[in-house]
Design a protein around this motif. Structure first.
Motif, PDB file in Angstrom:
ATOM      1  N   ASP A  41      16.363  13.342   2.379  1.00  0.00           N
ATOM      2  CA  ASP A  41      14.992  13.813   2.472  1.00  0.00           C
ATOM      3  C   ASP A  41      14.078  12.689   1.987  1.00  0.00           C
ATOM      4  OD1 ASP A  41      13.179  16.404   2.744  1.00  0.00           O
ATOM      5  OD2 ASP A  41      12.519  15.322   0.961  1.00  0.00           O
ATOM      6  N   THR A  42      13.228  12.198   2.869  1.00  0.00           N
ATOM      7  CA  THR A  42      12.328  11.092   2.516  1.00  0.00           C
ATOM      8  C   THR A  42      10.888  11.512   2.737  1.00  0.00           C
ATOM      9  OG1 THR A  42      12.248  10.095   4.730  1.00  0.00           O
ATOM     10  CG2 THR A  42      14.084   9.474   3.317  1.00  0.00           C
ATOM     11  N   GLU A  43       9.994  10.949   1.953  1.00  0.00           N
ATOM     12  CA  GLU A  43       8.569  11.244   2.104  1.00  0.00           C
ATOM     13  C   GLU A  43       7.740  10.044   1.664  1.00  0.00           C
ATOM     14  OE1 GLU A  43       5.081  14.363   0.588  1.00  0.00           O
ATOM     15  OE2 GLU A  43       7.095  14.426  -0.274  1.00  0.00           O
ATOM     16  N   ILE A  44       6.836   9.632   2.534  1.00  0.00           N
ATOM     17  CA  ILE A  44       5.847   8.629   2.158  1.00  0.00           C
ATOM     18  C   ILE A  44       4.764   9.340   1.359  1.00  0.00           C
ATOM     19  CG2 ILE A  44       4.152   6.955   2.990  1.00  0.00           C
ATOM     20  CD1 ILE A  44       5.869   6.625   5.502  1.00  0.00           C
ATOM     21  N   ARG A  45       4.530   8.912   0.146  1.00  0.00           N
ATOM     22  CA  ARG A  45       3.564   9.584  -0.715  1.00  0.00           C
ATOM     23  C   ARG A  45       2.216   8.885  -0.730  1.00  0.00           C
ATOM     24  NH1 ARG A  45       6.815  11.721  -6.100  1.00  0.00           N
ATOM     25  NH2 ARG A  45       7.828  13.478  -5.051  1.00  0.00           N
ATOM     26  N   GLN A  46       2.187   7.648  -0.286  1.00  0.00           N
ATOM     27  CA  GLN A  46       0.923   6.916  -0.270  1.00  0.00           C
ATOM     28  C   GLN A  46       1.029   5.811   0.763  1.00  0.00           C
ATOM     29  OE1 GLN A  46      -0.837   5.584  -4.103  1.00  0.00           O
ATOM     30  NE2 GLN A  46      -0.826   3.527  -3.203  1.00  0.00           N
ATOM     31  N   GLU A  81       7.810  10.992   7.112  1.00  0.00           N
ATOM     32  CA  GLU A  81       9.153  10.560   6.749  1.00  0.00           C
ATOM     33  C   GLU A  81       9.276   9.051   6.941  1.00  0.00           C
ATOM     34  OE1 GLU A  81      12.061  12.689   9.002  1.00  0.00           O
ATOM     35  OE2 GLU A  81      11.146  14.648   8.625  1.00  0.00           O
ATOM     36  N   LEU A  82      10.182   8.442   6.208  1.00  0.00           N
ATOM     37  CA  LEU A  82      10.474   7.035   6.428  1.00  0.00           C
ATOM     38  C   LEU A  82      11.182   6.851   7.763  1.00  0.00           C
ATOM     39  CD1 LEU A  82      11.709   5.922   2.888  1.00  0.00           C
ATOM     40  CD2 LEU A  82       9.616   5.192   4.037  1.00  0.00           C
ATOM     41  N   VAL A 112       0.815  -1.217   0.000  1.00  0.00           N
ATOM     42  CA  VAL A 112       0.000   0.000   0.000  1.00  0.00           C
ATOM     43  C   VAL A 112       0.845   1.261   0.000  1.00  0.00           C
ATOM     44  CG1 VAL A 112      -1.943  -1.125   1.132  1.00  0.00           C
ATOM     45  CG2 VAL A 112      -0.172  -0.043   2.529  1.00  0.00           C
ATOM     46  N   GLY A 113       2.165   1.135  -0.028  1.00  0.00           N
ATOM     47  CA  GLY A 113       3.004   2.299   0.138  1.00  0.00           C
ATOM     48  C   GLY A 113       3.738   2.730  -1.118  1.00  0.00           C
ATOM     49  N   LYS A 114       3.968   4.029  -1.210  1.00  0.00           N
ATOM     50  CA  LYS A 114       4.850   4.626  -2.198  1.00  0.00           C
ATOM     51  C   LYS A 114       5.642   5.717  -1.487  1.00  0.00           C
ATOM     52  CE  LYS A 114       1.964   3.944  -6.317  1.00  0.00           C
ATOM     53  NZ  LYS A 114       1.276   4.608  -7.466  1.00  0.00           N
ATOM     54  N   SER A 115       6.923   5.794  -1.796  1.00  0.00           N
ATOM     55  CA  SER A 115       7.768   6.799  -1.159  1.00  0.00           C
ATOM     56  C   SER A 115       8.758   7.340  -2.175  1.00  0.00           C
ATOM     57  CB  SER A 115       8.529   6.204   0.034  1.00  0.00           C
ATOM     58  OG  SER A 115       7.654   5.750   1.034  1.00  0.00           O
ATOM     59  N   ARG A 116       9.300   8.516  -1.851  1.00  0.00           N
ATOM     60  CA  ARG A 116      10.406   9.041  -2.638  1.00  0.00           C
ATOM     61  C   ARG A 116      11.519   9.444  -1.684  1.00  0.00           C
ATOM     62  NH1 ARG A 116      11.644  13.347  -0.474  1.00  0.00           N
ATOM     63  NH2 ARG A 116      10.349  15.214  -0.458  1.00  0.00           N
TER      64      ARG A 116
END
Length: 882
Positions: A718-723, A749-750, A688-692
């Motif tokens: 710099d990390t971000e969970i997008r979904q 953030e992750l 269920v996850g997407k990150s950059r």
């Protein structure tokens, strides 16, 4: 047949190129390798070449088109990074290593995996001499007589293949030295704080000019960094007692053939790997920075651990002229057993320890066996043409047997434990790959590779709760039971039967539960209560009351039996999955000058998929897909002269697109038809996850007068969970049947991903009339980071399944702060070497500021368990080289 209670389920779920100048592949003799670490340290006025094998061939690290770090055995010893694998992270920006119940979890740049059961795999692939290790238990027993340790950062889908989405760590042992006329080696002894004492030995034995054996071994004992403020009869978790040895053989009759073989073993024992549950302290108003997380209130069971590992690996390489052929194979056997120490959280100011019920033996038992083999065959071009290539195949097969038992002593209606025992877990993987480098010009090269992988997994066993509802007089509910008191041992993998599909009667259920007890506890009541059901002598069991199980209002029926006895046993667990995927990479290398390299790569990597525990597939998906990362990295590596001395400066920028990311989701698996409330939960792995992830990493090595050198390394991340929408395991409301709210993780953030990490290592080496002195200091700064994906977000508690909000609490009030504040750690070392290099004395200090750093948090209903770094350690070491 069973309902998995969330409190138990949370704990149970946490239970596990190649070639430019290709002729060098595996064909270089040991004489071409760096000089052995048995001798004195090298002088720091020159810029030493660091040889690594991160691209599956020996090469200068400064010519490697990627981001990697390497540490020699001298580096590690001098900084106190010995026999404690997790301590290496202090020297590697972007790396986090935690040890949960013996499971080593490695994260690099925010990417990794905390799913350490048979359902999951590591996200950063560990290797020993280039051979993949699927279950990284006991890696510390391999940390001796080393050539170096290599950490390769970023996805390595084509180069290393299996489960290398975060990168790789390769432990390279010292090979036998050829060309020596007599035996050589070293003997070492060391002592330190916390009753630390240990020894290490290595012996190089020439058999002929072109053949040699090498034996190495070590033993270390070390006390715990935790303090027991509870039952004085108990010893804290964390005591180490380790022994290991290896024997290796090298034969190189000419410059074409190389044969290497190694067998190794390791044994860990002690009081187990510790964690500290700070939930109660936080609920009492004290955050992790307000208390000593190492002051644990022990009660009940004594922690114990036994881990036995052995393995064999071999390498054969032959240069046919135009093509070189190399075979690598390995076998590794792991037999791990642990009984967790029992605790009642930690101490906090003003806590009344006399009010603790020390007669509670609730605990967890772990048993893991793994037999894994790997085989790889590679063909490499050696003709020196403009196109250099490698191609080959890889095969992996692992058989596992896994047991987990979580017991709840004094099981006041109705829960007594959770068992997941899998006698047959099978995993296979095969891959074919190709990689090449084309010299477009003398200074510009294109490189690319592709790898096809086929994965399959299966398991058979049982999983779920032990639950007993034992009714008293007038059908009153319910009598308590005891399970797990002094002497209790579960059967786990020694069960006589794992087939529960045909069991239906109370007698069947009772017999199955009793078969799970290998040795009853001295004051257990379960056997007395349900033994009559199992043998038919008392169909409703035997009712009795004893002070330690008397809840104050239960009475037995006049006939001495229960008015009813409803038993729940674990359900059948059968799972399987099969996936295939293709990884690729494309890049360039440009020699801007003979001292400056510019490079870029675009690559992919996957982490194996798998399956979930067996429940309704309409509620919990049977399988989850492989995770995938697409990574872009651009960088430059440069040598230059500063103050008349060589120096380096390297910088790389990278971007990851992380898709099909797996998050664990707490899911209701059944509902009460009358109340319409959830009555059972399980954790499911879902894509269920997407990150950059974006970052910049830079490092520099500088040399100065008087033997000084300075190594600098900095990482911005710099990390971000997008979904990612999941059930919030922190929000379980047992007053409403255990329901949970959902939480959208987008924008978080992750975990374990600090924004900024900075390391500085200053060294000096200088001669005096009676020998050589050297010293070094490592200062490592790491900014604050989150320990879980929840990021200190507020917790919403629901009142009913309709979604009515009962209350909303901030993370601290609810007991779940998960942010580790910024920390600076200092390691130091100093040594003296005699003029002939025979004697060396060292002192070291690690984590001198004695910072308590949380390296992982496990959160859930009533749980905020912190797994910490090693406390301050220091000592002295004496080494004799001969």
């Amino acid at each position: 047949m069973t309902l998995l209670l969330a409190s138990a389920g949370t704990a149970a779920s946490e239970r596990e190129s190649i070639a430019h100048a290709a002729a060098a592949v595996a064909m270089q003799s040991s004489q071409d390798a760096p000089p052995p670490a048995d001798g004195p340290p090298t002088r720091a006025v020159d810029l030493d070449t660091v040889i690594v094998t991160v691209e599956r061939r020996e090469q200068d690290l400064q010519r490697y088109a990627g981001t990697a770090q390497a540490f020699t055995s001298e580096d590690l010893r001098a900084l106190g990074i010995n026999n404690e694998l997790r301590n290496i992270q202090v020297a590697v920006p972007g790396m986090s290593i935690a040890n949960q119940e013996g499971n080593v979890e490695i994260f690099i740049r925010g990417v990794g995996s905390a799913n350490n059961t048979e359902l999951g795999d590591p996200g950063a692939a560990p290797h020993l001499n280039g051979n993949y290790i699927p279950r990284p238990r006991g890696l510390g027993t391999m940390f001796y007589d080393l050539e170096r340790v290599e950490i390769n950062k970023g996805p390595q889908g084509t180069l290393r293949g299996r489960n290398a989405v975060a990168g790789t760590m390769n432990i390279v042992t010292r090979r036998p030295q050829l060309g020596e006329d007599s035996m050589s080696g070293y003997v070492q002894g060391e002592v330190g704080n916390r009753d630390h004492r240990g020894g290490e030995v290595a012996l190089n034995m020439p058999l002929a000019v072109n053949a040699a054996l090498r034996f190495a071994g070590y033993h270390v004992e070390k006390g715990s960094s935790f303090t027991n403020v509870g039952d004085p009869r108990l010893t804290p978790a964390g005591i180490q007692n380790e022994t290991a040895g290896r024997l290796s053989f090298l034969y190189e009759p000419d410059d074409k053939l190389s044969v290497f073989a190694m067998v190794d073993m390791g044994h860990e024992s002690g009081t187990g790997y510790p964690g500290a549950n700070i939930y109660s302290a936080v609920r009492a108003g004290y955050g992790p920075d307000d208390v000593d997380m190492r002051e644990v209130v022990y009660r009940g069971r004594q922690g114990a651990m036994d881990n036995r590992i052995w393995g064999f690996q071999g390498n054969v390489a032959y240069d046919f002229g135009a093509i070189a052929l190399e075979y690598n194979g390995s076998f590794r056997d792991v037999d791990f057993w642990q009984r967790n120490a029992t605790s009642d959280s930690i101490n906090w100011p003003g806590r009344d320890l006399s009010a603790v019920d020390y007669d509670v033996f609730s605990s967890q038992f772990w048993q893991t066996r793994s037999q894994a083999q790997t085989h790889e065959l590679r063909f490499v071009s050696t003709d020196g043409n403009r196109f250099n290539w490698t191609a080959g195949g890889f095969y992996f097969h692992e058989k596992q047997q896994v047991g987990y038992f979580s017991l709840a002593d004094k099981g006041y209606c109705c829960y007594s434990g959770t068992e997941f025992t899998m006698p047959d877990v099978d995993g296979k993987s095969w891959a074919v790959f190709g990689d090449g480098t084309f010299d477009v010009t003398d200074t510009f090269r294109l490189k690319g590779g592709v790898r096809y992988t086929d994965e399959s997994k299966s398991r058979y066993g049982i999983g779920g709760n032990w639950a007993l509802t034992l009714g008293g007089a007038d059908f009153a509910c319910c009598f308590a039971t005891r399970l797990g008191t002094e002497g209790f041992v579960p059967t786990l993998l020694n069960r006589p039967n794992f087939d529960v599909s045909g069991l239906s009667s109370s007698a069947d259920f009772a017999r199955f539960l009793l078969q799970g007890i290998l040795t009853p506890g001295a004051r257990d009541t379960l056997i007395q209560q349900i033994g009559g059901i199992a043998d038919g002598s008392a169909p409703n069991g035997n009712c009795f009351v004893r002070p330690d199980i008397d809840n104050g209002f239960m009475q037995c029926p006049p006939d001495g039996g229960f008015t009813y006895a409803n038993l729940t046993i674990p359900s059948q667990q059968q799972g399987s999955s099969a996936f295939n995927y293709t990884d690729w990479r494309f890049g360039f290398e440009w020699d801007r000058t003979d001292r400056s390299l510019v490079y870029g790569t675009l690559s992919t990597a996957h982490k194996a998929g798998g399956f979930n525990d067996s429940f309704d597939p309409d509620v919990i998906p049977e399988t989850y897909r492989p995770e995938k990362i697409l990574a872009l990295e651009l960088g430059t590596k440069n040598r230059f002269d500063m103050f008349g001395r060589p120096a380096t400066f390297n910088v790389a920028a990278f971007y990851y697109n992380y898709t099909d990311q797996v998050f664990q989701d707490l899911t209701a698996i059944s509902f009460d038809p009358v109340t319409e409330e959830a009555s059972g939960f399980a954790l499911a792995n879902r894509n269920v996850g997407k990150s950059r992830i974006f970052g910049v990493e830079a490092d520099s090595t500088l040399r100065f007068e008087h033997g000084f050198s300075l190594n600098l390394n900095a990482l911005y991340l710099d990390t971000e969970i997008r979904q990612g929408v999941v059930a919030d395991a922190r929000s379980q409301n047992y007053d409403a049947g255990g329901i949970t709210s959902e939480i959208d993780l987008s924008g978080n953030e992750l975990p374990l991903a600090s924004k900024l990490t900075f390391n500085a290592r200053l060294q000096q080496l200088f001669d005096v009339s009676f020998g050589t002195f050297d010293w070094q200091i490592l200062a490592a700064y790491r900014s604050a980071y989150y320990l879980t994906q929840f990021n200190n977000r507020e917790v919403t508690f629901l009142a009913d399944t309709a979604g009515t909000v009962d209350r909303v609490e901030d993370a601290f009030t609810a007991g779940f702060p998960d942010r580790q504040r910024a920390v600076t750690q200092i390691n130091v070392g100093a040594g003296f070497t005699s003029p002939d290099g025979a004697w060396r004395t060292e002192i070291w200090g690690a984590n001198l500021l004695d910072k308590d750093v949380s390296q992982k948090a496990l959160v859930g209903s009533g749980l905020n368990i912190r797994f910490l770094n090693d406390a301050r350690s220091y000592g002295v070491r004496v080494r004799y080289n001969f």
